[in-house]
Design a protein around this motif. Structure first.
Motif, PDB file in Angstrom:
ATOM      1  N   GLY A  39      12.582   2.548 167.373  1.00 39.17           N
ATOM      2  CA  GLY A  39      12.129   3.397 168.472  1.00 39.17           C
ATOM      3  C   GLY A  39      13.038   4.584 168.740  1.00 39.17           C
ATOM      4  O   GLY A  39      14.190   4.631 168.302  1.00 39.17           O
ATOM      5  N   GLU A  40      12.498   5.553 169.461  1.00 38.62           N
ATOM      6  CA  GLU A  40      13.245   6.721 169.931  1.00 38.62           C
ATOM      7  C   GLU A  40      13.435   6.513 171.435  1.00 38.62           C
ATOM      8  O   GLU A  40      12.517   6.736 172.233  1.00 38.62           O
ATOM      9  CB  GLU A  40      12.446   7.997 169.615  1.00 38.62           C
TER      10      GLU A  40
ATOM     11  N   SER B 226      10.761   1.983 160.255  1.00 41.18           N
ATOM     12  CA  SER B 226      10.303   1.709 161.624  1.00 41.18           C
ATOM     13  C   SER B 226       9.234   2.679 162.086  1.00 41.18           C
ATOM     14  O   SER B 226       8.379   2.344 162.894  1.00 41.18           O
ATOM     15  CB  SER B 226      11.472   1.797 162.604  1.00 41.18           C
ATOM     16  N   GLY B 227       9.340   3.932 161.593  1.00 38.73           N
ATOM     17  CA  GLY B 227       8.408   4.942 162.071  1.00 38.73           C
ATOM     18  C   GLY B 227       7.123   5.011 161.256  1.00 38.73           C
ATOM     19  O   GLY B 227       6.195   5.744 161.617  1.00 38.73           O
TER      20      GLY B 227
ATOM     21  N   ARG C 233       8.347   9.139 163.567  1.00 38.95           N
ATOM     22  CA  ARG C 233       7.877   8.968 162.184  1.00 38.95           C
ATOM     23  C   ARG C 233       8.695   9.738 161.159  1.00 38.95           C
ATOM     24  O   ARG C 233       8.133  10.445 160.302  1.00 38.95           O
ATOM     25  CB  ARG C 233       6.398   9.354 162.070  1.00 38.95           C
TER      26      ARG C 233
ATOM     27  N   GLY D 212      18.044   0.600 167.210  1.00 39.69           N
ATOM     28  CA  GLY D 212      17.061  -0.238 166.528  1.00 39.69           C
ATOM     29  C   GLY D 212      15.749   0.524 166.385  1.00 39.69           C
ATOM     30  O   GLY D 212      15.733   1.733 166.166  1.00 39.69           O
TER      31      GLY D 212
ATOM     32  N   SER E 109      16.821  11.094 167.844  1.00 41.41           N
ATOM     33  CA  SER E 109      16.522  11.958 166.705  1.00 41.41           C
ATOM     34  C   SER E 109      16.614  13.431 167.093  1.00 41.41           C
ATOM     35  O   SER E 109      16.290  14.296 166.288  1.00 41.41           O
ATOM     36  CB  SER E 109      15.116  11.646 166.186  1.00 41.41           C
TER      37      SER E 109
HETATM   38  S1  SF4 Z   1      13.564   8.277 165.361  1.00 37.42           S
HETATM   39 FE1  SF4 Z   1      14.719   6.576 164.428  1.00 37.42          FE
HETATM   40  S2  SF4 Z   1      13.337   4.799 164.551  1.00 37.42           S
HETATM   41 FE2  SF4 Z   1      12.097   6.658 164.906  1.00 37.42          FE
HETATM   42  S3  SF4 Z   1      11.242   7.163 162.890  1.00 37.42           S
HETATM   43 FE3  SF4 Z   1      13.145   8.369 163.152  1.00 37.42          FE
HETATM   44  S4  SF4 Z   1      14.774   7.106 162.219  1.00 37.42           S
HETATM   45 FE4  SF4 Z   1      12.986   5.782 162.543  1.00 37.42          FE
END
Ligand code: SF4
Length: 356
Positions: free
Chosen positions: A164-165, A126-127, A120, A162, A198
């Motif tokens: 997801g982590e 995406s998060g 997030r 894309g 991340s």
């Molecule tokens: S890890 Fe990547 S996909 Fe997940 S919230 Fe952070 S930027 Fe978005």
């Protein structure tokens, strides 16, 4: 083995050895399993009914007891520069996005690893809704196959950047990667696969143990913990010093220089002092810096002005950092990750099916 629906195995999630075993369990000779594997891995075919060198009865059996394919492409959004974003609808009605990125005669696929994302990050579409569920290895492989069928070949590069982590869905991701790089699978070079994270420290260490020469990209986004805490919530945020120690370990064990991704946010992390500190990190940890001008979504963050981007880049470079600025691709209205999925969240008409 990946399973969907009523527990049926996914064809795309089976290794060559598993397909050989499956054939034998059906009373067929082992070479029938090899033929099945060749259809999937060499001819990019996931529909057993199209596997014309198999006996009709085995084709029908495989089509009945193996889920093949489980997902389908339900929307495509093409940008002027040739980038295409595909929306993949999964067997349970959830969906993920993948992106096909052509550049200088090379094709890169950007694949998702989860539905939603638990990390997030505050600047990421995406998060925004958190994690819905992990993708299974077979679902990740189906993304690859859907894209490959669209261009008629495997891509030159795959980046797991894309939705997801990936390192929080590590076992399924590693299964999918093994299938992609194994000579018994798709046979791609591990160096052409980039795992993005991340900064999940245990995942980076596990990836180092995995023993494949994968490319690793770590999203740092901030040079100290205080600033990073403004961008990434507490749940899955690790201290910068621990992330950099894991980066060193990965570089030493995998023999691969790590890329540190740095999304530039207006007035947040784009000062000359940030640039100098980033250059120091690059030098001391032998890491490449990839600057990403923020691609505005409906968050509170903004992209820095062009002159700030250029000054930041030059400062990192002049202070001895290895630095690149990401070339922008897919600059259409749905370019930011997660936007196509959100736009179609209420259901959409199929414009493509079966990965065509
Ligand atoms: S890890 Fe990547 S996909 Fe997940 S919230 Fe952070 S930027 Fe978005």
């Amino acid at each position: 083995m990946s399973r969907v629906g009523h527990g049926l195995p996914m064809l795309a999630g089976m290794s060559r050895a598993e397909l050989e075993q499956w054939a034998q369990e059906q009373g067929e000779p082992v070479f029938r399993g090899r033929q099945l594997a060749d259809w999937v891995f060499h001819r990019l075919e996931l529909d057993p009914r199209q596997m014309t060198n198999l006996p009709h009865s085995l084709r029908e059996l495989a089509a009945t007891v193996l889920v093949a394919p489980a997902g389908r492409v339900t929307a495509v959004d093409a940008a002027e520069d040739g980038t295409e974003k595909l929306l993949v609808r999964l067997a349970d009605g959830q969906s993920v996005e993948m992106v096909l990125i052509p550049a200088e005669a090379r094709m890169t696929f950007c694949l998702s690893t989860q539905v939603g994302c638990p990390v997030r990050c505050r600047f990421c579409a995406s998060g925004a809704e958190g994690l819905v569920r992990n993708l299974q290895a077979g679902e990740i492989i189906e993304e690859l196959v859907f894209g490959a069928r669209r261009i008629g070949r495997l891509p030159d590069n795959v980046v797991f950047m894309g939705i997801g982590e990936g390192l929080l869905n590590l076992e399924e991701l590693l299964r999918a990667i093994e299938s992609m790089v194994s000579p018994d699978g798709f046979g791609m070079s591990p160096r052409r696969l980039t795992v993005s994270t991340s900064g999940i420290v245990p995942g980076i260490r596990r990836l180092a143990e995995f023993g494949r020469e994968l490319t690793l990209a770590v999203s740092l986004h901030a040079v100290n913990d205080e600033l990073r805490a403004r961008l990434i919530p507490d749940g899955f945020r690790y201290p910068v010093c621990e992330i950099l120690a894991a980066v060193d370990e990965y570089r030493e064990r995998a023999g691969r220089m790590v890329t540190l991704e740095y999304t530039l946010l207006d007035g947040v992390n784009d000062s000359p002092a940030d640039a100098r500190e980033l250059a120091r990190i690059s030098r001391e940890h032998h890491a490449k810096i990839n600057l990403i001008p923020y691609n505005a979504t409906d968050t509170a963050f903004r992209r820095p002005p062009r002159r700030v981007l250029e000054t930041f880049f030059r400062t990192v470079e002049q202070c001895g950092g290895r630095v690149t600025m990401r070339q922008e691709r897919g600059s259409s209205r749905t370019a930011a990750c997660g936007q196509l999925r959100r736009r179609h969240a209420a259901g959409s008409e199929d414009v493509l099916s079966g990965g065509e």
